[in-house]
Design a protein around this motif. Structure first.
Motif, short mmCIF file in Angstrom:
data_model
loop_
_atom_site.label_atom_id
_atom_site.label_comp_id
_atom_site.label_asym_id
_atom_site.label_seq_id
_atom_site.Cartn_x
_atom_site.Cartn_y
_atom_site.Cartn_z
N ARG A 134 0.84 -1.20 0.00
CA ARG A 134 0.00 0.00 0.00
C ARG A 134 0.87 1.25 0.00
NH1 ARG A 134 -5.07 -1.19 4.06
NH2 ARG A 134 -5.63 -3.16 3.13
N ILE A 138 0.89 3.99 -2.88
CA ILE A 138 0.54 5.39 -2.59
C ILE A 138 1.67 6.32 -3.03
CG2 ILE A 138 0.39 7.01 -0.63
CD1 ILE A 138 -1.69 5.23 0.58
N TYR A 157 -5.27 13.80 4.56
CA TYR A 157 -5.44 12.40 4.94
C TYR A 157 -4.69 11.99 6.21
CZ TYR A 157 -8.30 11.14 0.98
OH TYR A 157 -9.33 11.04 0.11
N TRP A 158 -3.50 12.52 6.42
CA TRP A 158 -2.73 12.04 7.58
C TRP A 158 -2.88 12.92 8.81
CZ3 TRP A 158 -0.81 10.69 2.71
CH2 TRP A 158 -0.64 9.32 2.53
N TYR A 197 -10.96 -1.38 -7.08
CA TYR A 197 -11.07 -2.52 -6.18
C TYR A 197 -11.61 -2.07 -4.84
CZ TYR A 197 -7.12 -0.49 -3.91
OH TYR A 197 -6.31 0.37 -3.24
N LEU A 199 -11.17 -2.38 -0.72
CA LEU A 199 -10.15 -2.78 0.26
C LEU A 199 -10.71 -3.76 1.27
CD1 LEU A 199 -8.53 0.69 0.85
CD2 LEU A 199 -7.37 -1.32 -0.03
N LEU B 46 -9.65 4.97 -3.47
CA LEU B 46 -8.44 5.73 -3.12
C LEU B 46 -8.57 6.34 -1.73
CD1 LEU B 46 -7.68 7.51 -6.48
CD2 LEU B 46 -6.06 6.12 -5.21
N GLN B 48 -10.32 5.26 0.76
CA GLN B 48 -10.16 4.19 1.76
C GLN B 48 -8.69 3.81 1.90
OE1 GLN B 48 -12.70 0.76 1.27
NE2 GLN B 48 -14.42 2.06 0.71
N LEU B 49 -8.02 3.73 0.74
CA LEU B 49 -6.61 3.35 0.74
C LEU B 49 -5.78 4.37 1.55
CD1 LEU B 49 -4.31 1.51 -0.52
CD2 LEU B 49 -4.12 3.28 -2.26
N PHE B 50 -5.98 5.66 1.25
CA PHE B 50 -5.22 6.70 1.94
C PHE B 50 -5.51 6.71 3.44
CE2 PHE B 50 -2.72 9.51 -0.79
CZ PHE B 50 -3.00 8.97 -2.03
N SER B 52 -6.26 4.21 5.20
CA SER B 52 -5.81 2.97 5.85
C SER B 52 -4.30 2.95 6.12
CB SER B 52 -6.16 1.76 4.97
OG SER B 52 -5.34 1.76 3.83
#
Lengths: 199, 177
Positions: A134, A138, A157-158, A197, A199, B46, B48-50, B52
């Protein structure tokens, strides 16, 4: 490797709070500034790493951000969150560094590289099953973003920063932040090959 | 609704900035627009990916490196200030020694008393003398421009070398300490 993502808890010798550390650091207390560095080293390093995609450069950038913060501590407005001020220093440093990197490389390549389509890192549950995958995916995706879009997305996001907070950190308007986030997401979505997809 | 607007609304929806009415409009658009539906699925994946992926942990020695770099920079700054103070001190001392000597020389040559006694006429003569001297200097500069440039370059090089030696000495002293 990535860890829990929480802000690192200061060590035992840092017994007081952030405001006291800032006040003491402003008076030249390097130990107090050391406590601030300990408290913010993970968020700042994560930001520089997400921006620069290189561990050595990220480390150097994080150090530089803290050193600049120490140097310009007098210009910090206590009415503003210290974290935003620090993120602003680190983000702008990384943005400048990325722009310089582009200037350094463009004349050598003599052409603007086409964005890489990520066929080799195909987004399916098997290939992105582990954290490492991942991460790699990313980082590959974010390479196509402009430095400021990259910073906006990272802060969103972070750090759970709101549009307003991102705008303050990056010296943008709130509507510019919205546009940048949309543009970044669209660019990232375009990089995804085939069907999306779950997750 | 145009696809561009739908895209912006998708982004706002991911951030929780879309009300029910706008969400319904977006859903209606996506129900009739295949590309937007695919784009939404990709954006959602994307997102969800970020969300996670956790933060990268800082190297454990980062705060030590920062504080030691600050220490080093402050020592270097102190050394520069010390060096400058030393240079200014030496120059002042030199001037204190040279000024009485120069005044004595002017007295011996009669220039000092002439200035006091002679008044405006002497000052005019002195201005003329300076004018002649500066013209002579200009002619000399014109004639010896190349050697002077070389001399300047060599001087600059020497100054840089001395500066380097100064920094090295300060660092060595710091290591010894």
């Amino acid at each position: 490797m990535p860890d829990s993502g929480d802000i690192e808890v200061p060590r035992s010798n840092c017994v007081t709070g952030e405001e006291e550390w800032i006040e003491a650091a402003r008076k030249g207390d390097k130990a107090a500034f050391g406590c601030l560095v300990e408290a913010y080293q993970t968020p700042i390093y994560n930001l520089t790493y997400r921006m620069l995609h290189n561990q050595a450069e990220a480390e150097e950038a994080a150090q530089e951000a803290f050193i600049r913060a120490y140097r310009y501590l007098d210009s910090y407005d206590p009415g503003r969150p210290f974290s935003s001020w620090l993120f602003s220093i680190a983000s702008h440093y990384c943005i400048d560094r990325l722009r310089r990197r582009r200037i350094d490389w463009l004349p050598l390549k003599e052409e603007i590289a086409e964005p890489v389509r990520l066929a080799s890192v195909s987004p399916n549950p098997e290939t992105v099953a582990t954290d490492r995958d991942r991460e790699a995916w990313i980082q590959e995706l974010m390479k196509v973003l402009s430095p400021t879009d990259r910073a906006a997305l990272t802060l969103h996001y972070w750090y759970d920063c709101s549009y307003k907070e991102i705008a303050e950190v990056l010296d943008l308007t709130v509507s510019a932040v919205k546009s940048r986030l949309y543009r970044a997401r669209r660019s990232l979505a375009e990089q995804m090959e085939g069907e999306p997809y779950a997750l | 609704m145009r696809c561009e607007q739908a895209g912006k609304m998708m982004s706002a929806r991911l951030d929780g900035h879309l009300d029910q009415k706008e969400t319904s409009r977006l859903r209606e658009h996506m129900a009739s627009c295949g590309p937007c539906r695919v784009e939404w699925q990709k954006m959602e994946a994307l997102d969800q990916l970020f969300r996670s992926v956790p933060m990268w942990d800082a190297p454990p020695y980062l705060h030590i490196q920062v504080t030691s770099r600050i220490e080093r920079q402050e020592r270097a700054r102190r050394a520069i200030i010390g060096g400058m103070a030393l240079a200014i001190g030496v120059a002042t001392l030199g001037l204190l020694v040279l000024v009485p000597f120069a005044l004595g020389l002017l007295d011996n040559l009669g220039v000092g008393p002439a200035l006091v006694v002679g008044g405006l006429e002497t000052i005019t003569q002195l201005v003329l003398l300076f004018d002649v001297l500066s013209r002579t200097l200009l002619i000399l500069l014109d004639q010896f421009a190349v050697p002077l440039a070389l001399f300047g370059a060599v001087s600059l090089l020497m100054a840089l070398m001395l500066n380097g030696l100064w920094i090295v000495t300060i660092r060595k002293l710091r290591v010894v300490r």
